[in-house]
Structure formats: C-alpha cells, structure tokens
Design a protein around this motif. Structure first.
Motif, PDB file in Angstrom:
ATOM      1  N   ASN A  32      20.297  94.800 -12.070  1.00 26.93           N
ATOM      2  CA  ASN A  32      19.093  95.063 -12.836  1.00 26.93           C
ATOM      3  C   ASN A  32      18.277  96.012 -12.243  1.00 26.93           C
ATOM      4  OD1 ASN A  32      17.099  93.627 -11.439  1.00 26.93           O
ATOM      5  ND2 ASN A  32      17.919  91.610 -12.343  1.00 26.93           N
ATOM      6  N   GLY A  33      17.306  96.266 -12.924  1.00 28.29           N
ATOM      7  CA  GLY A  33      16.217  97.229 -12.554  1.00 28.29           C
ATOM      8  C   GLY A  33      15.444  96.781 -11.119  1.00 28.29           C
ATOM      9  N   ASP A  34      14.975  95.379 -11.279  1.00 31.57           N
ATOM     10  CA  ASP A  34      14.424  95.052 -10.039  1.00 31.57           C
ATOM     11  C   ASP A  34      15.385  94.945  -8.873  1.00 31.57           C
ATOM     12  OD1 ASP A  34      12.097  94.392 -11.779  1.00 31.57           O
ATOM     13  OD2 ASP A  34      12.665  92.241 -11.963  1.00 31.57           O
ATOM     14  N   GLN A  35      16.706  94.642  -8.917  1.00 33.60           N
ATOM     15  CA  GLN A  35      17.324  94.665  -7.733  1.00 33.60           C
ATOM     16  C   GLN A  35      17.353  96.184  -7.329  1.00 33.60           C
ATOM     17  OE1 GLN A  35      20.631  92.841  -9.861  1.00 33.60           O
ATOM     18  NE2 GLN A  35      20.464  90.832  -8.928  1.00 33.60           N
ATOM     19  N   PHE A  36      17.927  97.188  -8.203  1.00 31.80           N
ATOM     20  CA  PHE A  36      18.029  98.370  -7.778  1.00 31.80           C
ATOM     21  C   PHE A  36      16.703  98.894  -6.887  1.00 31.80           C
ATOM     22  CE2 PHE A  36      17.527 103.042  -8.058  1.00 31.80           C
ATOM     23  CZ  PHE A  36      18.813 103.176  -7.524  1.00 31.80           C
ATOM     24  N   ASP A  37      15.713  98.475  -7.569  1.00 33.55           N
ATOM     25  CA  ASP A  37      14.321  99.131  -7.072  1.00 33.55           C
ATOM     26  C   ASP A  37      14.094  98.426  -5.567  1.00 33.55           C
ATOM     27  OD1 ASP A  37      13.732 100.602  -9.337  1.00 33.55           O
ATOM     28  OD2 ASP A  37      12.329  99.002 -10.306  1.00 33.55           O
ATOM     29  N   ALA A  38      14.190  96.886  -5.359  1.00 33.02           N
ATOM     30  CA  ALA A  38      14.013  96.354  -4.269  1.00 33.02           C
ATOM     31  C   ALA A  38      14.983  97.037  -3.096  1.00 33.02           C
ATOM     32  CB  ALA A  38      14.355  94.955  -4.435  1.00 33.02           C
ATOM     33  N   ASN A  70      23.762  88.204  -7.258  1.00 33.51           N
ATOM     34  CA  ASN A  70      23.032  87.280  -7.476  1.00 33.51           C
ATOM     35  C   ASN A  70      22.709  86.091  -6.452  1.00 33.51           C
ATOM     36  OD1 ASN A  70      21.793  88.232  -9.784  1.00 33.51           O
ATOM     37  ND2 ASN A  70      23.762  87.652 -10.747  1.00 33.51           N
ATOM     38  N   ASP A  71      23.670  86.409  -5.446  1.00 34.50           N
ATOM     39  CA  ASP A  71      23.886  85.589  -4.074  1.00 34.50           C
ATOM     40  C   ASP A  71      22.628  85.274  -3.532  1.00 34.50           C
ATOM     41  OD1 ASP A  71      24.391  84.510  -1.766  1.00 34.50           O
ATOM     42  OD2 ASP A  71      25.958  85.913  -1.289  1.00 34.50           O
ATOM     43  N   PRO A  72      22.093  83.977  -3.368  1.00 29.31           N
ATOM     44  CA  PRO A  72      20.968  83.658  -2.956  1.00 29.31           C
ATOM     45  C   PRO A  72      20.610  83.987  -1.473  1.00 29.31           C
ATOM     46  CG  PRO A  72      21.992  81.620  -3.601  1.00 29.31           C
ATOM     47  CD  PRO A  72      22.873  82.861  -4.058  1.00 29.31           C
ATOM     48  N   THR A  73      21.604  84.314  -0.689  1.00 27.05           N
ATOM     49  CA  THR A  73      21.874  84.394   0.561  1.00 27.05           C
ATOM     50  C   THR A  73      21.148  86.086   0.941  1.00 27.05           C
ATOM     51  OG1 THR A  73      24.114  84.884   0.934  1.00 27.05           O
ATOM     52  CG2 THR A  73      23.531  82.831   1.140  1.00 27.05           C
ATOM     53  N   ILE A  74      21.317  86.695  -0.025  1.00 25.40           N
ATOM     54  CA  ILE A  74      20.816  88.064   0.028  1.00 25.40           C
ATOM     55  C   ILE A  74      19.338  88.040   0.438  1.00 25.40           C
ATOM     56  CG2 ILE A  74      19.969  90.243  -1.217  1.00 25.40           C
ATOM     57  CD1 ILE A  74      22.808  89.747  -2.964  1.00 25.40           C
ATOM     58  N   ARG A  75      18.490  87.247   0.104  1.00 25.03           N
ATOM     59  CA  ARG A  75      17.174  86.958   0.290  1.00 25.03           C
ATOM     60  C   ARG A  75      17.084  87.104   2.013  1.00 25.03           C
ATOM     61  NH1 ARG A  75      12.435  85.813  -1.437  1.00 25.03           N
ATOM     62  NH2 ARG A  75      13.032  85.445  -3.270  1.00 25.03           N
ATOM     63  N   ALA A  76      18.106  86.331   2.728  1.00 27.34           N
ATOM     64  CA  ALA A  76      18.171  86.168   4.164  1.00 27.34           C
ATOM     65  C   ALA A  76      18.202  87.596   4.835  1.00 27.34           C
ATOM     66  CB  ALA A  76      19.039  85.225   4.724  1.00 27.34           C
ATOM     67  N   GLU A  77      19.193  88.389   4.015  1.00 33.02           N
ATOM     68  CA  GLU A  77      19.536  89.955   4.385  1.00 33.02           C
ATOM     69  C   GLU A  77      18.198  90.637   4.624  1.00 33.02           C
ATOM     70  OE1 GLU A  77      22.300  90.408   6.001  1.00 33.02           O
ATOM     71  OE2 GLU A  77      22.820  88.253   5.637  1.00 33.02           O
ATOM     72  N   HIS A 118      10.921  90.536  -5.474  1.00 39.23           N
ATOM     73  CA  HIS A 118      11.203  91.749  -6.247  1.00 39.23           C
ATOM     74  C   HIS A 118      12.519  91.756  -6.798  1.00 39.23           C
ATOM     75  CE1 HIS A 118       9.789  95.043  -8.960  1.00 39.23           C
ATOM     76  NE2 HIS A 118      10.972  95.561  -8.594  1.00 39.23           N
ATOM     77  N   TYR A 119      13.530  91.604  -5.682  1.00 43.13           N
ATOM     78  CA  TYR A 119      14.982  91.877  -6.130  1.00 43.13           C
ATOM     79  C   TYR A 119      15.431  90.435  -6.826  1.00 43.13           C
ATOM     80  CZ  TYR A 119      19.979  91.811  -5.156  1.00 43.13           C
ATOM     81  OH  TYR A 119      21.385  91.814  -5.250  1.00 43.13           O
ATOM     82  N   PHE A 120      14.750  89.065  -6.785  1.00 44.14           N
ATOM     83  CA  PHE A 120      15.011  88.029  -7.492  1.00 44.14           C
ATOM     84  C   PHE A 120      14.180  87.827  -8.648  1.00 44.14           C
ATOM     85  CE2 PHE A 120      17.415  87.285  -3.594  1.00 44.14           C
ATOM     86  CZ  PHE A 120      18.613  86.923  -4.013  1.00 44.14           C
ATOM     87  N   GLY A 121      13.504  89.097  -9.205  1.00 44.31           N
ATOM     88  CA  GLY A 121      12.577  88.811 -10.246  1.00 44.31           C
ATOM     89  C   GLY A 121      11.519  87.845 -10.195  1.00 44.31           C
ATOM     90  N   LYS A 122      11.160  87.502  -8.750  1.00 44.70           N
ATOM     91  CA  LYS A 122       9.825  86.773  -8.784  1.00 44.70           C
ATOM     92  C   LYS A 122       8.710  87.626  -8.275  1.00 44.70           C
ATOM     93  CE  LYS A 122      12.996  83.044  -7.317  1.00 44.70           C
ATOM     94  NZ  LYS A 122      13.194  82.243  -6.195  1.00 44.70           N
ATOM     95  N   ILE A 123       8.342  88.649  -9.023  1.00 43.84           N
ATOM     96  CA  ILE A 123       6.872  89.315  -8.781  1.00 43.84           C
ATOM     97  C   ILE A 123       6.025  88.923  -9.647  1.00 43.84           C
ATOM     98  CG2 ILE A 123       8.300  91.295  -7.892  1.00 43.84           C
ATOM     99  CD1 ILE A 123       8.307  92.719 -10.683  1.00 43.84           C
TER     100      ILE A 123
END
Length: 106
Positions: free
Chosen positions: A32-38, A65-72, A101-106
């Motif tokens: 999605n746009g947020d993912q790409f932008d992040a 949408n893998d939540p472990t992406i945050r740790a990356e 932002h990636y996970f849409g929590k902005i």
C-alpha cells in the motif's frame, strides 16, 4: 544558502530517485502507499535496501504484512560516534516512525 523552493525541489528530485530504486525491488508485491513510502524513506536514509537490508527485502516480498518487518526497520539505528558504532536516539525515533508509517500507525 538556498531558498525553501530550491530545497523542496532538491528533496523532490532525491525522493524520486529513491522511489525509482525501491519500486523495481518490490515489483509484483502488493504494497500500500504507506508501506511503499516507508520503504522509500528507509532507502533514502540507509541506501540500497537490497544491499543494506536484505532480510527486510526478503520478508516484505514474502508477506508485506509480516509483523516482524518492524524489527527489520529497527536494525538500522546505529552510527559511528568517535569511531564506535552506537544506537542513536534520533535514529531510533526515525526508524520507529518509519515502521509505524509502514504499518499504518501514523
């Protein structure tokens, strides 16, 4: 000195360049746009994602949408201070904001 308009134009040129390198890396992945932008923001700050963050690239390609992406994102918080690699509070905030932002929590 440059004007704000000149600074904005330079930033737009840079962002366009980084977006053009991120897009083919994730061709065929439903971002999605947020993912790409992040991902563009991270690339702007650390360089090539395929070189600097290959595990992040692999995880996004497997499941955006893998939540472990945050740790990356959070792996990229270090900078050299007096020759020693240390986590910097500003980079920690930036990476957390990009992950949010990636996970849409902005």
């Amino acid at each position: 000195k440059i004007t704000q308009a000149e600074a904005d134009a330079l930033f737009d040129t840079d962002i366009t360049k980084f977006a053009a390198t991120v897009a083919p890396t994730f061709a065929g992945v439903q971002l999605n746009g947020d993912q790409f932008d992040a991902l563009v923001s991270l690339s702007y700050n650390i360089g090539s994602l395929t070189v600097k963050a290959p595990t992040l690239v692999r995880k996004v390609k497997a499941d955006p949408n893998d939540p472990t992406i945050r740790a990356e994102f959070m792996k990229h918080v270090n900078a050299r201070v007096n020759g020693v690699l240390k986590p910097l509070p500003g980079l920690m905030k930036r990476r957390a904001a990009e992950a949010d932002h990636y996970f849409g929590k902005i």
